[in-house]
Write a protein that holds these residues in place. Structure first.
Motif, PDB file in Angstrom:
ATOM      1  N   GLU A 268       0.821  -1.209   0.000  1.00 56.90           N
ATOM      2  CA  GLU A 268       0.000   0.000   0.000  1.00 56.90           C
ATOM      3  C   GLU A 268       0.855   1.259   0.000  1.00 56.90           C
ATOM      4  N   ARG A 269       2.008   1.176   0.662  1.00 54.25           N
ATOM      5  CA  ARG A 269       2.846   2.368   0.761  1.00 54.25           C
ATOM      6  C   ARG A 269       3.742   2.554  -0.461  1.00 54.25           C
ATOM      7  N   ALA A 270       4.015   1.454  -1.147  1.00 50.83           N
ATOM      8  CA  ALA A 270       4.818   1.547  -2.375  1.00 50.83           C
ATOM      9  C   ALA A 270       4.214   0.615  -3.425  1.00 50.83           C
ATOM     10  N   PRO A 271       3.004   0.944  -3.901  1.00 51.66           N
ATOM     11  CA  PRO A 271       2.322   0.049  -4.849  1.00 51.66           C
ATOM     12  C   PRO A 271       3.027  -0.014  -6.204  1.00 51.66           C
ATOM     13  N   LYS A 272       2.752  -1.081  -6.892  1.00 54.51           N
ATOM     14  CA  LYS A 272       3.321  -1.258  -8.231  1.00 54.51           C
ATOM     15  C   LYS A 272       2.916  -0.084  -9.124  1.00 54.51           C
ATOM     16  N   SER A 274       4.016   2.988  -8.708  1.00 57.54           N
ATOM     17  CA  SER A 274       4.213   4.282  -8.039  1.00 57.54           C
ATOM     18  C   SER A 274       5.620   4.819  -8.279  1.00 57.54           C
ATOM     19  N   GLU A 275       5.732   6.127  -8.195  1.00 54.99           N
ATOM     20  CA  GLU A 275       7.023   6.789  -8.385  1.00 54.99           C
ATOM     21  C   GLU A 275       7.480   7.355  -7.043  1.00 54.99           C
ATOM     22  N   LEU A 276       8.722   7.025  -6.672  1.00 57.99           N
ATOM     23  CA  LEU A 276       9.249   7.413  -5.365  1.00 57.99           C
ATOM     24  C   LEU A 276      10.633   8.038  -5.509  1.00 57.99           C
ATOM     25  N   LYS A 324      15.170   9.233  -8.560  1.00 61.17           N
ATOM     26  CA  LYS A 324      13.745   8.933  -8.681  1.00 61.17           C
ATOM     27  C   LYS A 324      13.604   7.540  -9.271  1.00 61.17           C
ATOM     28  N   LYS A 326      10.780   4.055 -10.162  1.00 55.94           N
ATOM     29  CA  LYS A 326       9.426   3.564 -10.381  1.00 55.94           C
ATOM     30  C   LYS A 326       9.356   2.131  -9.863  1.00 55.94           C
TER      31      LYS A 326
END
Length: 379
Positions: A268-272, A274-276, A324, A326
């Motif tokens: 949930e915090r780093a879903p497929k 997502s960009e972090l 950055k 993904k």
């Protein structure tokens, strides 16, 4: 004639004789008694009523009381008697047994004096200030009239010396509780505790009469510079028992292991997709490990670092660099994250990125660069 008879009867007594008398009158500084089986009167001076200092005789006896007494002095027509000496003689035998047996008993604090407390055990017992509590007490005034448990630590009948300790009782009880607590602890238990002391290397937590150490590495999943950044003295915490050394009375605890792990709910915090933003932590031959959340590192495979071919991740990345990424895939059970830097580079011109090219990579052909760009445009 009656006076002559009294004198004769008085002379039949000797100093040290034991008699029984009934209190007939209580005056301020003395007590009058009538001796049993006799018409003789006896006098008990206030100083002979108790082993403690008293202000009024009525604080100790009342009219009608039957008392065991000892003859102190034989006068013309009366006897001077002592209640204190009889009480003391009985008390010493009783107290010597308590002393040798190490008995613990309860009694009332009769007085507070300079340097400690006074109790009445048939003889005067003294409790030095240092033996009242395991901690420093500034003012003992509210101890008067309180009932406390004591243990005799020194007894000398000849010197009329009786020293008691409440502190010894408290410490012995704590020692027993500590041992019981040690025996009951099991590795893996999660229990409540209170932070007692903080040091540079961690925090000592009271878990019920015994302290355990939470090492700085077990305070949090995040990096901790100072334990005070995470916990404070007096704070209630949950801890997990990591190790119990009963012989040396050492307990290792963890706060970290009672908290949700860094990988908890990672989907949930780093879903497929997502960009972090993350930090490059380690570079290996096959890729780079990037920390995207505290305690959570994902792998950027070498093939996902750049669009162009690179021999090693070191050609374009360095440890500590912010990048950055993904999320390509999330596996919470195995605690694995697959990441890509390349996926986000499709939005920009790769040459604008701060990639460091080694000398041997600078001899590229113009066609190669144009070809890579054309490929990107076709995508």
């Amino acid at each position: 004639m009656s006076e002559d008879l009294n004198q004769v009867e008085v002379k039949s007594f000797e100093i040290g004789d034991k008699v029984t008398g009934q209190v007939t009158k209580v005056e301020e500084k003395q007590v009058l008694v009538n001796l049993q089986d006799s018409k003789l009167d006896g006098i008990i001076p206030i100083s002979e009523l108790s082993s403690l200092h008293i202000e009024k005789a009525s604080d100790v006896v009342s009219e009608g009381d039957s008392l065991e007494l000892e003859v102190l002095k034989v006068e013309e027509d009366a006897l001077i008697l002592s209640k204190r000496k009889v009480d003391a003689e009985k008390a010493w035998d009783h107290l010597e047994k308590k002393f040798h047996d190490g008995d613990i008993f309860e009694t009332e604090v009769k007085d507070v004096v300079k340097g400690g407390l006074v109790v009445d055990l048939g003889v005067r017992g003294f409790v030095p200030a240092s033996l009242v509590e395991p901690f420093f007490v500034e003012d003992f005034s509210d101890y008067k009239g309180r009932k406390l448990t004591f243990k005799i630590v020194e007894l000398d009948k000849e010197k009329n010396r009786l020293i008691l300790s409440h502190r010894a009782v408290v410490e012995a009880e704590k020692g027993k509780q500590k041992q019981n607590r040690l025996e009951s602890l099991q590795v893996g238990q999660v229990i409540d505790g209170v932070v007692q002391r903080i040091t540079d290397f961690g925090a000592f937590v009271d878990i019920g009469g015994i302290d355990g150490l939470v090492h700085i590495s077990q305070l949090s999943y995040d990096h901790v510079d100072k334990p005070t950044d995470v916990v404070q003295e007096g704070q209630n915490v949950k801890v997990k028992v990591l190790n119990v050394d009963r012989d040396n009375e050492r307990i290792s605890l963890s706060i970290k292991e009672t908290l949700p792990g860094p990988w908890s709910n990672i989907s949930e915090r780093a879903p497929k997709g997502s960009e972090l933003t993350g930090t490059v932590k380690r570079l290996v031959s096959y890729g780079a490990f990037v920390e995207v959340l505290p305690g959570v590192e994902g792998l950027v495979h070498i093939s996902q670092i750049a669009h162009k071919h690179i021999g090693t991740p070191h050609e374009v990345l360095k440890e500590g660099q912010e990048v950055k990424v993904k999320v390509l895939d999330v596996n919470e059970q195995d605690q694995r994250l697959s990441l890509s830097i390349k996926e986000l580079l499709e939005k920009d011109v790769e040459e604008n990125l701060d990639f460091v090219l080694p000398e041997e990579s600078k001899g590229f052909q113009l066609g190669e660069v144009i070809g890579d760009k054309l490929k990107n445009l076709k995508k």
